[in-house]
Motif scaffolding. Structure first.
Motif, PDB file in Angstrom:
ATOM      1  N   GLU A   1      -3.251 -10.314 -21.418  1.00  0.00           N
ATOM      2  CA  GLU A   1      -2.679 -10.656 -20.222  1.00  0.00           C
ATOM      3  C   GLU A   1      -2.621  -9.767 -19.159  1.00  0.00           C
ATOM      4  O   GLU A   1      -2.963 -10.462 -17.992  1.00  0.00           O
ATOM      5  N   VAL A   2      -2.879  -8.642 -19.274  1.00  0.00           N
ATOM      6  CA  VAL A   2      -3.081  -7.478 -18.242  1.00  0.00           C
ATOM      7  C   VAL A   2      -4.385  -7.742 -17.656  1.00  0.00           C
ATOM      8  O   VAL A   2      -4.595  -7.788 -16.254  1.00  0.00           O
TER       9      VAL A   2
ATOM     10  N   ALA B   1       0.805   0.297 -17.282  1.00  0.00           N
ATOM     11  CA  ALA B   1       1.907   0.692 -18.211  1.00  0.00           C
ATOM     12  C   ALA B   1       3.114  -0.089 -17.907  1.00  0.00           C
ATOM     13  O   ALA B   1       3.691  -0.511 -18.816  1.00  0.00           O
ATOM     14  N   LEU B   2       3.493  -0.175 -16.437  1.00  0.00           N
ATOM     15  CA  LEU B   2       4.475  -1.019 -15.942  1.00  0.00           C
ATOM     16  C   LEU B   2       4.203  -2.637 -16.489  1.00  0.00           C
ATOM     17  O   LEU B   2       5.560  -3.035 -17.038  1.00  0.00           O
ATOM     18  N   LEU B   3       3.243  -3.262 -16.408  1.00  0.00           N
ATOM     19  CA  LEU B   3       2.980  -4.540 -16.979  1.00  0.00           C
ATOM     20  C   LEU B   3       3.071  -4.685 -18.363  1.00  0.00           C
ATOM     21  O   LEU B   3       4.013  -5.539 -18.995  1.00  0.00           O
TER      22      LEU B   3
ATOM     23  N   ARG C   1      -7.893  -9.703 -13.079  1.00  0.00           N
ATOM     24  CA  ARG C   1      -9.178 -10.512 -12.889  1.00  0.00           C
ATOM     25  C   ARG C   1      -8.851 -11.922 -12.280  1.00  0.00           C
ATOM     26  O   ARG C   1      -9.066 -12.875 -12.890  1.00  0.00           O
ATOM     27  N   THR C   2      -8.430 -12.098 -11.107  1.00  0.00           N
ATOM     28  CA  THR C   2      -8.345 -13.131 -10.443  1.00  0.00           C
ATOM     29  C   THR C   2      -8.901 -13.254  -8.960  1.00  0.00           C
ATOM     30  O   THR C   2     -10.113 -13.256  -8.819  1.00  0.00           O
ATOM     31  N   PHE C   3      -8.142 -13.153  -7.867  1.00  0.00           N
ATOM     32  CA  PHE C   3      -8.527 -13.435  -6.770  1.00  0.00           C
ATOM     33  C   PHE C   3      -9.473 -12.139  -6.219  1.00  0.00           C
ATOM     34  O   PHE C   3     -10.449 -12.358  -5.495  1.00  0.00           O
ATOM     35  N   HIS C   4      -9.148 -10.896  -6.973  1.00  0.00           N
ATOM     36  CA  HIS C   4     -10.096  -9.832  -6.443  1.00  0.00           C
ATOM     37  C   HIS C   4     -10.693  -9.280  -7.652  1.00  0.00           C
ATOM     38  O   HIS C   4     -10.648  -7.893  -7.789  1.00  0.00           O
ATOM     39  N   ALA C   5     -11.212  -9.768  -8.364  1.00  0.00           N
ATOM     40  CA  ALA C   5     -11.716  -9.456  -9.752  1.00  0.00           C
ATOM     41  C   ALA C   5     -12.911  -8.460  -9.609  1.00  0.00           C
ATOM     42  O   ALA C   5     -13.174  -7.637 -10.398  1.00  0.00           O
TER      43      ALA C   5
ATOM     44  N   ALA D   1     -10.301  -1.014  -8.104  1.00  0.00           N
ATOM     45  CA  ALA D   1      -8.886  -0.806  -8.479  1.00  0.00           C
ATOM     46  C   ALA D   1      -8.508  -1.617  -9.309  1.00  0.00           C
ATOM     47  O   ALA D   1      -7.912  -1.423 -10.306  1.00  0.00           O
ATOM     48  N   PHE D   2      -9.002  -2.991  -9.296  1.00  0.00           N
ATOM     49  CA  PHE D   2      -8.365  -3.881 -10.026  1.00  0.00           C
ATOM     50  C   PHE D   2      -9.352  -4.048 -11.242  1.00  0.00           C
ATOM     51  O   PHE D   2      -8.850  -4.405 -12.467  1.00  0.00           O
ATOM     52  N   ILE D   3     -10.367  -3.578 -11.191  1.00  0.00           N
ATOM     53  CA  ILE D   3     -11.267  -3.506 -12.460  1.00  0.00           C
ATOM     54  C   ILE D   3     -10.839  -2.272 -13.482  1.00  0.00           C
ATOM     55  O   ILE D   3     -10.593  -2.819 -14.452  1.00  0.00           O
ATOM     56  N   ALA D   4     -10.122  -1.479 -12.665  1.00  0.00           N
ATOM     57  CA  ALA D   4      -9.871  -0.240 -13.462  1.00  0.00           C
ATOM     58  C   ALA D   4      -8.711  -0.663 -14.122  1.00  0.00           C
ATOM     59  O   ALA D   4      -8.127  -0.189 -15.290  1.00  0.00           O
ATOM     60  N   LEU D   5      -7.722  -1.421 -13.315  1.00  0.00           N
ATOM     61  CA  LEU D   5      -6.229  -1.895 -13.966  1.00  0.00           C
ATOM     62  C   LEU D   5      -6.707  -3.007 -15.136  1.00  0.00           C
ATOM     63  O   LEU D   5      -6.113  -2.910 -16.226  1.00  0.00           O
ATOM     64  N   SER D   6      -7.794  -3.802 -15.226  1.00  0.00           N
ATOM     65  CA  SER D   6      -8.107  -4.721 -16.194  1.00  0.00           C
ATOM     66  C   SER D   6      -8.593  -3.996 -17.348  1.00  0.00           C
ATOM     67  O   SER D   6      -8.396  -4.230 -18.741  1.00  0.00           O
ATOM     68  N   GLU D   7      -9.449  -2.497 -17.107  1.00  0.00           N
ATOM     69  CA  GLU D   7      -9.842  -1.933 -18.270  1.00  0.00           C
ATOM     70  C   GLU D   7      -8.788  -1.056 -18.898  1.00  0.00           C
ATOM     71  O   GLU D   7      -8.782  -0.816 -20.139  1.00  0.00           O
ATOM     72  N   VAL D   8      -7.922  -0.268 -18.160  1.00  0.00           N
ATOM     73  CA  VAL D   8      -6.907   0.684 -18.762  1.00  0.00           C
ATOM     74  C   VAL D   8      -5.886  -0.436 -19.132  1.00  0.00           C
ATOM     75  O   VAL D   8      -5.008   0.288 -20.121  1.00  0.00           O
ATOM     76  N   GLY D   9      -5.737  -1.503 -18.772  1.00  0.00           N
ATOM     77  CA  GLY D   9      -4.634  -2.328 -19.474  1.00  0.00           C
ATOM     78  C   GLY D   9      -4.673  -2.553 -21.026  1.00  0.00           C
ATOM     79  O   GLY D   9      -3.696  -3.023 -21.487  1.00  0.00           O
ATOM     80  N   GLY D  10      -5.641  -2.615 -21.504  1.00  0.00           N
ATOM     81  CA  GLY D  10      -5.780  -2.637 -22.872  1.00  0.00           C
ATOM     82  C   GLY D  10      -5.275  -1.464 -23.827  1.00  0.00           C
ATOM     83  O   GLY D  10      -5.248  -1.748 -24.891  1.00  0.00           O
TER      84      GLY D  10
END
Length: 266
Positions: A233-234, A222-224, A239-243, A247-256
């Protein structure tokens, strides 16, 4: 006279950056070398002693069937196994293959893809064997590496932070780049360890050290989005260094999802 504990350093799928961080310790490494016997470290020496080893540092992810077999052997030879860096702890940049068709990648990258044997995924060491300790970063921080080695030598728990980069920004007196400039930043969900280098130069955190201990992916997404990032973009920034990190998978999924209000707790 008691012999010095033995140290082994192993490489799997990686760029060697974390091993170079160890070599970059220079004077500190000389002091460590006086306390341990480096028995296996092909990046530094051709001299190899047979195991078992008291401490093994493992860099890199598992990307081939051969890797999966070799890491089991390394685990058998190691009394304490420490994974170092984003590749070993989260699958690394190469874990981007986990979200796509690896056969398509192989056909595009290699002139003779039939000669390349690889798994469909890039996975962290902990997905295959028991790991005693994880040291995060891309690359790792040499100060944290020396802390881990020293702690293991004296038999205490390593003192490595699990809180967020935001904490280090406060310590440095950095102005929050998101609040002051509207710059997208992964600092609230990223583990401390870099010294908040990017925010110190008015750049948002890229998440090099992976997720902090208790991240909130939904609030971070939400902040991004509130800073103007698009759903794609989110996904890309997560999905970069720690793809491969959950937690980052969840961020990439909810970012949409649609932009959320700023009242969600971090």
């Amino acid at each position: 006279m008691t012999s010095a504990p033995t140290l082994a350093v192993w490489k799997f799928a990686s760029c060697d950056g974390c091993q170079l961080s160890l070599l970059d310790c220079e004077d500190e490494l000389l002091a460590v070398a006086g306390r341990v016997r480096i028995a296996h470290f092909l990046e530094a020496t051709r001299h190899v002693e047979p195991g078992p080893y008291d401490v093994s540092l493992v860099e890199g992810s598992i990307t081939t069937a051969g890797d999966a077999q070799r890491i089991r052997r390394v685990r058998e030879l190691s009394r304490t196994l420490v994974t170092i860096g984003a590749c070993a702890t989260a699958g690394g940049v190469q874990a981007l293959r986990n979200f796509a068709d690896v056969e398509e990648f192989r056909s595009v990258v290699y002139a003779r893809p039939e000669y390349v044997s690889t798994l469909a995924t890039s996975t962290p060491i902990a997905a295959h064997v028991d790991v005693d300790y994880e040291l995060h970063g891309c690359p790792i921080d040499r100060g944290q590496l020396l802390e881990v080695i020293t702690a293991l030598l004296v038999g205490r728990r390593p003192d490595v932070p699990a809180h967020s980069v935001c904490f280090q920004c406060k310590q440095r007196g950095n102005v929050c780049v998101t609040v002051a400039h509207g710059t997208p930043c992964l600092g609230p969900v990223t583990r401390a360890g870099c010294g908040a280098i990017c925010p110190a130069y008015r750049r948002g955190c890229y998440g090099c050290f992976g997720p902090m201990e208790t991240p909130n992916p939904a609030a971070q997404a939400a902040l991004l989005r509130a800073t103007g990032m698009s759903p794609e973009e989110v996904r890309r920034v997560a999905r970069t260094f720690h793809a491969g990190e959950p937690a980052f998978i969840a961020l990439s999924e909810v970012g949409g999802g649609p932009p959320a209000g700023a009242d969600q707790p971090m």
